[in-house]
Design a protein around this motif. Structure first.
Motif, mmCIF file in Angstrom:
data_model
loop_
_atom_site.group_PDB
_atom_site.id
_atom_site.type_symbol
_atom_site.label_atom_id
_atom_site.label_comp_id
_atom_site.label_asym_id
_atom_site.label_seq_id
_atom_site.Cartn_x
_atom_site.Cartn_y
_atom_site.Cartn_z
ATOM 1 N N SER A 189 44.437 62.916 27.746
ATOM 2 C CA SER A 189 43.934 63.909 28.691
ATOM 3 C C SER A 189 45.038 64.225 29.679
ATOM 4 C CB SER A 189 42.698 63.376 29.425
ATOM 5 O OG SER A 189 42.186 64.341 30.329
ATOM 6 N N GLY A 190 45.164 65.498 30.067
ATOM 7 C CA GLY A 190 46.228 65.889 30.978
ATOM 8 C C GLY A 190 45.774 66.914 32.006
ATOM 9 N N ALA A 191 46.530 67.009 33.095
ATOM 10 C CA ALA A 191 46.264 68.001 34.150
ATOM 11 C C ALA A 191 47.585 68.309 34.842
ATOM 12 C CB ALA A 191 45.245 67.471 35.154
ATOM 13 N N TYR A 192 47.703 69.514 35.395
ATOM 14 C CA TYR A 192 48.929 69.869 36.110
ATOM 15 C C TYR A 192 48.598 70.764 37.295
ATOM 16 C CZ TYR A 192 48.732 74.451 33.794
ATOM 17 O OH TYR A 192 48.350 75.692 33.360
ATOM 18 N N LEU A 193 49.521 70.791 38.276
ATOM 19 C CA LEU A 193 49.386 71.644 39.460
ATOM 20 C C LEU A 193 50.780 72.106 39.885
ATOM 21 C CD1 LEU A 193 46.719 69.906 41.744
ATOM 22 C CD2 LEU A 193 46.537 72.156 40.675
ATOM 23 N N PRO A 194 50.854 73.280 40.550
ATOM 24 C CA PRO A 194 52.157 73.766 41.041
ATOM 25 C C PRO A 194 52.741 72.826 42.083
ATOM 26 C CG PRO A 194 50.516 75.527 41.037
ATOM 27 C CD PRO A 194 49.773 74.249 40.787
ATOM 28 N N LEU A 195 54.060 72.768 42.119
ATOM 29 C CA LEU A 195 54.775 71.947 43.082
ATOM 30 C C LEU A 195 55.099 72.759 44.330
ATOM 31 C CD1 LEU A 195 57.130 70.079 40.635
ATOM 32 C CD2 LEU A 195 55.707 68.935 42.346
ATOM 33 N N VAL A 196 54.865 72.176 45.493
ATOM 34 C CA VAL A 196 55.287 72.747 46.772
ATOM 35 C C VAL A 196 55.883 71.622 47.605
ATOM 36 C CG1 VAL A 196 53.619 74.636 46.787
ATOM 37 C CG2 VAL A 196 52.990 72.421 47.782
ATOM 38 N N ASP A 197 56.824 71.966 48.465
ATOM 39 C CA ASP A 197 57.462 70.959 49.297
ATOM 40 C C ASP A 197 56.444 70.343 50.248
ATOM 41 O OD1 ASP A 197 59.540 69.405 50.240
ATOM 42 O OD2 ASP A 197 60.097 70.859 51.796
ATOM 43 N N GLN A 198 56.486 69.037 50.406
ATOM 44 C CA GLN A 198 55.552 68.271 51.235
ATOM 45 C C GLN A 198 54.119 68.356 50.711
ATOM 46 O OE1 GLN A 198 56.927 66.341 53.573
ATOM 47 N NE2 GLN A 198 58.879 67.261 52.975
ATOM 48 N N GLY A 199 53.991 68.630 49.427
ATOM 49 C CA GLY A 199 52.661 68.696 48.834
ATOM 50 C C GLY A 199 52.069 67.318 48.616
ATOM 51 N N HIS A 200 50.749 67.233 48.713
ATOM 52 C CA HIS A 200 50.030 65.973 48.479
ATOM 53 C C HIS A 200 48.887 66.263 47.507
ATOM 54 C CE1 HIS A 200 48.486 61.950 49.252
ATOM 55 N NE2 HIS A 200 47.278 62.490 49.322
ATOM 56 N N TYR A 201 48.817 65.466 46.443
ATOM 57 C CA TYR A 201 47.850 65.695 45.386
ATOM 58 C C TYR A 201 47.134 64.382 45.041
ATOM 59 C CZ TYR A 201 51.396 69.367 44.710
ATOM 60 O OH TYR A 201 52.323 70.366 44.893
ATOM 61 N N THR A 202 45.937 64.514 44.534
ATOM 62 C CA THR A 202 45.200 63.359 44.019
ATOM 63 C C THR A 202 44.808 63.648 42.573
ATOM 64 O OG1 THR A 202 43.074 64.222 44.821
ATOM 65 C CG2 THR A 202 44.281 62.726 46.273
ATOM 66 N N VAL A 203 44.839 62.607 41.762
ATOM 67 C CA VAL A 203 44.459 62.726 40.357
ATOM 68 C C VAL A 203 43.352 61.715 40.082
ATOM 69 C CG1 VAL A 203 45.222 62.591 37.966
ATOM 70 C CG2 VAL A 203 46.793 63.423 39.731
ATOM 71 N N SER A 204 42.247 62.197 39.512
ATOM 72 C CA SER A 204 41.116 61.342 39.161
ATOM 73 C C SER A 204 40.764 61.547 37.698
ATOM 74 C CB SER A 204 39.896 61.656 40.034
ATOM 75 O OG SER A 204 40.191 61.475 41.407
ATOM 76 N N LEU A 205 40.035 60.601 37.154
ATOM 77 C CA LEU A 205 39.602 60.691 35.763
ATOM 78 C C LEU A 205 38.084 60.614 35.728
ATOM 79 C CD1 LEU A 205 40.864 60.915 32.947
ATOM 80 C CD2 LEU A 205 40.731 58.435 32.771
ATOM 81 N N MET A 206 37.454 61.647 35.135
ATOM 82 C CA MET A 206 36.010 61.672 35.008
ATOM 83 C C MET A 206 35.574 60.725 33.896
ATOM 84 S SD MET A 206 35.354 63.924 37.329
ATOM 85 C CE MET A 206 33.633 64.346 37.063
ATOM 86 N N ARG A 207 34.321 60.330 33.911
ATOM 87 C CA ARG A 207 33.810 59.440 32.868
ATOM 88 C C ARG A 207 33.856 60.101 31.492
ATOM 89 N NH1 ARG A 207 31.273 54.648 33.353
ATOM 90 N NH2 ARG A 207 30.092 53.895 31.569
ATOM 91 N N THR A 208 33.867 61.431 31.473
ATOM 92 C CA THR A 208 33.987 62.162 30.209
ATOM 93 C C THR A 208 35.383 62.021 29.609
ATOM 94 O OG1 THR A 208 34.626 64.165 31.409
ATOM 95 C CG2 THR A 208 32.287 63.860 30.927
ATOM 96 N N GLY A 209 36.357 61.544 30.416
ATOM 97 C CA GLY A 209 37.718 61.409 29.941
ATOM 98 C C GLY A 209 38.639 62.515 30.407
ATOM 99 N N ALA A 210 38.113 63.474 31.181
ATOM 100 C CA ALA A 210 38.924 64.588 31.666
ATOM 101 C C ALA A 210 39.653 64.209 32.948
ATOM 102 C CB ALA A 210 38.043 65.812 31.918
ATOM 103 N N LEU A 211 40.958 64.485 32.984
ATOM 104 C CA LEU A 211 41.731 64.294 34.207
ATOM 105 C C LEU A 211 41.503 65.468 35.137
ATOM 106 C CD1 LEU A 211 45.243 62.959 33.105
ATOM 107 C CD2 LEU A 211 43.639 61.832 34.643
ATOM 108 N N VAL A 212 41.360 65.187 36.427
ATOM 109 C CA VAL A 212 41.152 66.217 37.445
ATOM 110 C C VAL A 212 42.226 66.061 38.505
ATOM 111 C CG1 VAL A 212 39.569 67.186 39.137
ATOM 112 C CG2 VAL A 212 38.672 66.209 37.018
ATOM 113 N N ALA A 213 42.998 67.120 38.740
ATOM 114 C CA ALA A 213 44.058 67.112 39.755
ATOM 115 C C ALA A 213 43.650 68.023 40.900
ATOM 116 C CB ALA A 213 45.378 67.580 39.154
#
Length: 227
Positions: A189-213
């Motif tokens: 399972s994969g997920a992606y988001l655009p990069l920005v300077d000083q960016g802060h992101y969280t990545v979680s995994l649902m019980r279905t197996g889907a990654l959420v960013a």
């Protein structure tokens, strides 16, 4: 057996318990030898059972400790990693990864976005009903370009989070599927988001197996700003 409680034990504790089980087995072997030397057959039979039980616990605990290394329990939505981004030069970034257990790692990324991938393992119905939860392992983080032509020809960066030479549950299932018979599905399972300077992101995994960013609010505003 409370599988959830057992799987939550860190690898170190599992291996310590395996060492204790091995010590118990060795002690029983010494006593068994003594009983056999003195021809105490009934007593020796009882010690033989204890030796077999000790060996079984040693193998099970050692196997869990080694094959579950790097895997974590998957609940309704499990935090996988937090990511902080810092730009170094155009399309060159430094990511700081924060794991839930406090581990921190810095990695380089090239591109316009970051992508994280995980391996998810689900069990068949009997194992699920017994309380055995799904498992996951963070597999890799890579860079991603917005332009497909750059994606094909520009420098790529990929950080592999598998330990070199380590043998885990994924390898065990691929090479010896009969040893792990209750695996229902094993997928990425994969997920992606655009990069920005000083960016802060969280990545979680649902019980279905889907990654959420998800970006935080300030990062989301930076992403939405026109260039």
């Amino acid at each position: 057996m409370d599988w959830t409680a057992l799987l939550r034990l860190p690898t170190t504790i599992l291996l310590i318990l395996a060492a204790i089980a091995l010590l118990f087995t060795l002690v029983q072997l010494v006593i068994l030898r003594h009983r056999l030397d003195h021809r105490h057959r009934w007593a020796a039979a009882g010690r033989t059972v204890l030796v077999l039980v000790g060996m079984a616990f040693t193998l099970v605990l050692t196997g869990l400790g080694l094959t579950l290394r790097g895997y974590r329990l998957l609940t309704d939505e499990t935090p996988v990693v937090e990511i902080d981004a810092r730009i170094l030069s155009p399309q060159r970034w430094e990511l700081i990864l924060h794991w839930p257990d406090g581990t921190i790692r810095q990695i380089p990324v090239a591109g316009d976005a970051w992508r994280v991938e995980a391996v998810v393992l689900k069990w068949k119905l009997p194992a699920m009903l017994s309380g055995l939860p799904p498992l996951y392992r963070l597999d890799r983080v890579s860079g991603r370009y917005d332009d497909p032509n750059e994606e094909a020809h520009a420098p790529r960066t990929v950080t592999d989070f598998r330990e070199a030479g380590a043998f885990d549950l994924l390898d065990l299932h691929k090479q010896y599927p009969r040893w792990v018979p209750d695996v229902d599905v094993l997928f990425g399972s994969g997920a992606y988001l655009p990069l920005v300077d000083q960016g802060h992101y969280t990545v979680s995994l649902m019980r279905t197996g889907a990654l959420v960013a998800r970006p935080d609010e300030a990062t989301e505003q930076r992403i939405a700003q026109p260039f």
